[in-house]
Structures are given as C-alpha cells and as structure tokens.
Design a protein around this motif. Structure first.
Motif, mmCIF file in Angstrom:
data_model
loop_
_atom_site.group_PDB
_atom_site.id
_atom_site.type_symbol
_atom_site.label_atom_id
_atom_site.label_comp_id
_atom_site.label_asym_id
_atom_site.label_seq_id
_atom_site.Cartn_x
_atom_site.Cartn_y
_atom_site.Cartn_z
ATOM 1 N N TYR A 145 0.803 -1.221 0.000
ATOM 2 C CA TYR A 145 0.000 0.000 0.000
ATOM 3 C C TYR A 145 0.835 1.270 0.000
ATOM 4 O O TYR A 145 0.286 2.371 -0.132
ATOM 5 C CB TYR A 145 -1.015 -0.034 1.140
ATOM 6 N N GLU A 146 2.142 1.111 0.106
ATOM 7 C CA GLU A 146 2.997 2.264 -0.140
ATOM 8 C C GLU A 146 2.792 2.774 -1.557
ATOM 9 O O GLU A 146 2.871 3.983 -1.821
ATOM 10 C CB GLU A 146 4.459 1.906 0.104
ATOM 11 N N TRP A 147 2.522 1.841 -2.478
ATOM 12 C CA TRP A 147 2.298 2.232 -3.875
ATOM 13 C C TRP A 147 1.032 3.079 -4.007
ATOM 14 O O TRP A 147 0.939 3.938 -4.884
ATOM 15 C CB TRP A 147 2.166 0.983 -4.751
ATOM 16 N N ASP A 148 0.047 2.812 -3.145
ATOM 17 C CA ASP A 148 -1.236 3.506 -3.271
ATOM 18 C C ASP A 148 -1.292 4.802 -2.482
ATOM 19 O O ASP A 148 -2.233 5.587 -2.641
ATOM 20 C CB ASP A 148 -2.364 2.583 -2.788
ATOM 21 N N THR A 149 -0.321 5.037 -1.599
ATOM 22 C CA THR A 149 -0.356 6.226 -0.752
ATOM 23 C C THR A 149 0.714 7.252 -1.097
ATOM 24 O O THR A 149 0.662 8.381 -0.617
ATOM 25 C CB THR A 149 -0.209 5.827 0.731
ATOM 26 N N THR A 150 1.687 6.848 -1.927
ATOM 27 C CA THR A 150 2.741 7.802 -2.296
ATOM 28 C C THR A 150 2.211 8.834 -3.296
ATOM 29 O O THR A 150 1.285 8.543 -4.072
ATOM 30 C CB THR A 150 3.952 7.073 -2.901
ATOM 31 N N ASP A 151 2.787 10.022 -3.249
ATOM 32 C CA ASP A 151 2.396 11.033 -4.236
ATOM 33 C C ASP A 151 3.418 11.158 -5.354
ATOM 34 O O ASP A 151 3.351 12.070 -6.174
ATOM 35 C CB ASP A 151 2.187 12.393 -3.560
ATOM 36 N N ASN B 175 -2.100 -7.791 -4.662
ATOM 37 C CA ASN B 175 -2.778 -7.599 -3.391
ATOM 38 C C ASN B 175 -2.434 -8.718 -2.406
ATOM 39 O O ASN B 175 -2.191 -9.858 -2.807
ATOM 40 C CB ASN B 175 -4.285 -7.537 -3.584
ATOM 41 N N ARG C 46 3.622 -2.157 -9.253
ATOM 42 C CA ARG C 46 2.932 -2.428 -7.989
ATOM 43 C C ARG C 46 2.789 -3.927 -7.762
ATOM 44 O O ARG C 46 2.448 -4.684 -8.669
ATOM 45 C CB ARG C 46 1.557 -1.776 -7.998
#
Length: 523
Positions: free
Chosen positions: A460-466, A476, A473
């Motif tokens: 989820y680092e991939w989904d929260t980084t800007d 899951n 990625r």
C-alpha cells in the motif's frame, strides 16, 4: 526377452500404434566417455528404460526392447551409482526422441523430424560414487515474460548460486518461461551458469496453447528439454517428474486443469515396480495436489496417485505455481492410505510476485510474494531415505528465515490492539514460535491466518505515495499460512525494547530474529 516382446505387443493399442515397431538398444558403461557404445564396453543389467508408459529392465547383457509409435520418447531411468552425460547447456541427455514426422505445425517450433528409428538406441552411463547424503537445488517458477525478466532472474537468483559446490543437480519446478516459448533458450543459458546438471519440468506457462489435445501441448518443451514425464535415482532417493497440467481443460476445452492422463499414471505404476520399498519417493510437478474441491486439481487423480504410493512409507511431493509458500500434510481424511501423513511442499518462487515491487540497489524487483514470503529457492538435503529443507531468501543471509512486524512506537501504559507478527517462511501450523521482550520470559506466539502486515505495508505504499515509483505495484495481499502473533507489552519503561523471536521448524531446526519497538509517554 520373449516375455518382454509379448508384453510389448499387448500394449500396442494403448500406445496408438498403427503397426508394431520395437525400439532396441543397450544401456552400457561408457568407459571412455565418448557417448558411444564401443565394442569393448559392457552393457549394464537391470537398468530401467521407458517409452513414457511401459518400463522394462535391461537383461544380463544390458539390452532392452520397447514398443514405440510415431510419437514416443525413450528414456533411461538413471540408476544410483552412475552419471548421465549432459550437453553443453548442462541438460542431462537421458532420452531419445522418436518422432519420424516431427511435431505438428504450431506457433512455436517443436521437434524436427527424427526419421527412421535407429537400429540401436543406446544409453551411456558413467560410474560414479554417490553419497547417500546429498543436497538438491530447487527453483520455483522462473517465469520471465520478457528478456529483461530473464536478466532479472539471472542477476537476482542464478548469480547467487553460480558454481555452487557439493550440489549434484538442480531442478526447476515449471513455468520456466511466461507463455513466450522463444524464451526457453535464454532461460537455458541463464541456468547453465549454475554449473551443475539441471533438470526441468513443464508448467502451465510452458505450453503450446494452440494444441488441441493435451498430448501435443508439450511439443516445444520436448524439443528443448526432452520428456515431460521421467524418473531418475540418486543415492537412496527415487525422483519422479511429471507434467500435471491438463490442457485444454477436459471439462470445457478452455484453460487448463491440474491432473494426470491415464498413460502418466500407468508410467508411475510401472516405474514403481522396480523401486525398493525403503527408498524415499520424491514426486515433482507444477500444480499443487492440495488445491481445494477439485477446482484446480482433479481429486480422483490425486487419489489414484496415493493408491500407487501406499506401500512406500517414505514420500515427499513438490510443487510451485501458486507464488506463495506453504506446507501441506495429507492424512487419511484427505485420501492418504498410510498412518504417517504425506508432506507436500509448495515452494516459493524465484520470480517471487512476478518480478513486481520496488527495485533494489541493483535495479532488480524485490518481488516479495503475496503471503509475505520473499523470493528465493530451496535446498533439499537428503540423508538416506530422510530429508530436510532449507529455504534461501534471495539477496539475504542464510539465517534470514522470518520477517518481524511491530509498530515503531507505542504509547506507554496504554492498551493497544497492535501486535508483534512473525512471518516464519518455512513454518506451518503446529510449529513452536516463541517470543520475549528484553531478555524476559519466553512466551508462545499464536498462529493466525491473515495477511502479513509487513507485506500489506509494502504494497500500500504504492497507493499512498504522491510520487510515481519505478517498477510495478505488487499483487494484493493474501492470507499467510506461516504467520504468528504476540501481544505488545506497554507497561514497561519508556524507551527502546528488544523483541527476540525463535522458531523451531518441522525438521527440528531452530531459527531466530530480532527487532524492537519504542515506548513513549502519551501526550
């Protein structure tokens, strides 16, 4: 020999022969190691030879006879105490392909026409001292889809074991490539660098997908590696390698299904006739036999296999395919016909989570698997008819056998639902996993079935980084079959506290790991 010929004639219909055709030849001791039977070189008696279904033993002169049709591979079942020659790519040459007209036309080239059956199909063996204690190197799913991923495999996995010592052979557990069979040769060149004889088996991504029947789905594989079903001996271990991918799926002619054809089960039955009951039987195939409810593996085929093994008390089966790692045990409720359960090891893969995740300092995807198991490979250590297994995480020290997850900081004196998690990569329910804080009392951790929070954090680092990260990625998370949890003591002094974990695996080996967390006064 007359009995052999009569038996051969009885199975002509089974092999689909239009007319009787008998392959003859010798298994011989290759004294000068030139690969050819010279006049003074003696035949070797009682060596098993197969056409892929029937198995016969050579006679006192080392001679055999077997029926063949227009699509057979004759192969020797290497006896203990002998080596088989290998080609320049370290692939063992234990077979002769008989396809007079070659493979059917397909997208990827198969076997070229082999022409008329030679007068004598001979197999050379070289005497060798084989220690009953040895180690085999096992790769799960290299599965490169591109030449770049072949390079990831070569630099991230092969380079670690290049010129490995005291390992007589290796085995890749299928999905050697990812659908593009033109990558077979780059894969072969990569594995060649390990420097030892290398066996292979076929996976569901190694198929000729334009084949209309299962028997023809391995034509390109055969052209590169030989038979998809074969056996060999080393020390007191008998290895049986099988293609267990049924394609097209016999249920709907779409996709694939795990299972065996009748001729494959006949091969196993005929092969086992000549294997001593006290030897260890190791079966290797791609798809796990433990998939539930027959969705991914045909239950009746597993039951048939278990029937064939019921008189062999020492067994192990291996698979890959899932891109996770787990241990399964089959008892009587699962159809196993012996008192002691059967161990099935589903091996973590060399491609990990399909070459996904962050790039490491060398530019290679970290590719941790969905259950939190890092990519890697296995060493199986054989001791007579017993075994133990070591999983080696790529790029890490040998003693890196678990990953610890704990919060970095916790409020002193406050209850927390956070926990200490240990992902013990080779673990299985029932293993003893203990933890302690600051040299305190050892306490038992609780086995849990849920996603590994270390992997959840990574994904989820991939989904929260800007910022867009290099690489791809990861998949899951899925629940891990080797995860344990302990509570976090918060009623301690403020500051850093050491977490120590020790885990004992099914082979009696103890592994340890250390981490820490910090207590701060709540504000």
């Amino acid at each position: 020999m007359k009995n052999t010929i009569l038996a051969a004639g009885a199975i002509l219909f089974t092999l689909g022969l239009s007319a009787q055709n008998i392959a003859r030849g010798y298994v011989f001791e290759d004294s000068n190691q030139n690969g050819k039977k010279d006049r003074k070189e003696n035949g070797i008696p009682e060596v098993a030879v197969t056409n892929g279904q029937e198995v016969v033993l050579t006679n006192a002169s080392g001679k055999y006879e077997l029926p063949v049709g227009d699509d057979n591979i004759i192969s020797i079942i290497k006896p203990s105490g002998y080596n088989i020659g290998k080609n320049e790519d370290n692939l063992p040459q234990f077979f002769y392909i008989h396809k007079p007209k070659g493979s059917p036309e397909a997208k990827f080239q198969g076997v070229a026409p082999t022409g008329k059956l030679p007068k004598s199909v001979d197999f050379a063996l070289i005497p060798s001292e084989e220690n009953e204690e040895f180690t085999a190197l096992i790769f799960g799913d290299p599965q490169p889809y591109t030449k770049e991923e072949v390079e990831f495999f070569a630099r991230g996995i092969v380079s670690e074991v290049e010129d490995v010592e005291n390992v007589p052979f290796g085995l890749s557990m299928g999905d050697l490539v990812g659908n593009d069979l033109e990558l077979f040769n780059p894969y072969i060149q990569a594995v060649k660098r390990v420097g030892i004889p290398w066996y292979n088996l076929q996976g569901n991504h190694d198929l000729n997908f334009d084949a209309e029947e299962d028997q023809l789905s391995d034509e390109t594989y055969e052209a590169h590696f030989g038979p998809a079903n074969y056996a060999f001996n080393y020390g007191k271990v008998h290895f049986i390698v099988l293609d267990n991918v049924l394609y097209p799926d016999p249920r709907d002619a779409k996709g694939y299904w795990g299972g065996f054809r009748e001729d494959q089960l006949q091969f196993v039955a005929n092969d086992l006739k000549y294997v001593p009951k006290d030897h260890l039987i190791v079966l290797a195939f791609h798809i796990p036999i433990s998939e539930p409810d027959g969705d991914n593996f045909r239950d009746e085929d597993r039951d048939r296999l278990f029937e064939l093994l019921q008189d062999y008390p020492n067994t192990l089966s291996l698979s890959a395919h899932t891109h996770i790692q787990k241990q399964d045990f089959f008892g009587k409720e699962e159809g196993w016909l012996q008192e002691e359960p059967h161990h099935h090891y589903n091996i973590g893969t060399t491609s990990g989570d399909w070459y996904s995740g962050k790039l490491d300092e060398a530019g290679i995807p970290v590719s941790t698997m969905r259950d939190g198991t890092p990519k890697g490979y296995a060493f199986i250590n054989f001791h007579g008819n017993e075994y133990s297994i070591d999983y080696k995480v790529a790029g890490k020290p040998e003693d890196y056998q678990m990953e610890i997850f704990a919060p970095n900081v916790v409020a002193k004196g406050r209850r927390t639902k956070a926990g200490i998690f240990a992902n013990f990569f080779m673990g299985t329910e029932g293993d003893e996993v203990m933890y302690r804080i600051d040299d305190g009392e050892w306490k038992e951790m609780m086995y849990v079935e849920e996603p590994d929070p270390s992997y959840v954090e990574l994904v989820y680092e991939w989904d929260t980084t800007d910022k867009l990260m290099p690489g791809r990625r990861s998949s899951n998370p899925v629940k891990s079959d080797h995860l344990w949890r302990g509570n976090i003591p918060t009623y301690l002094e403020t500051g850093e506290h050491t977490i120590e974990i020790k885990a004992t695996d099914m082979f009696g080996k103890t592994h340890s790991a250390i981490s820490s967390y910090r207590l701060e006064e709540a504000k």
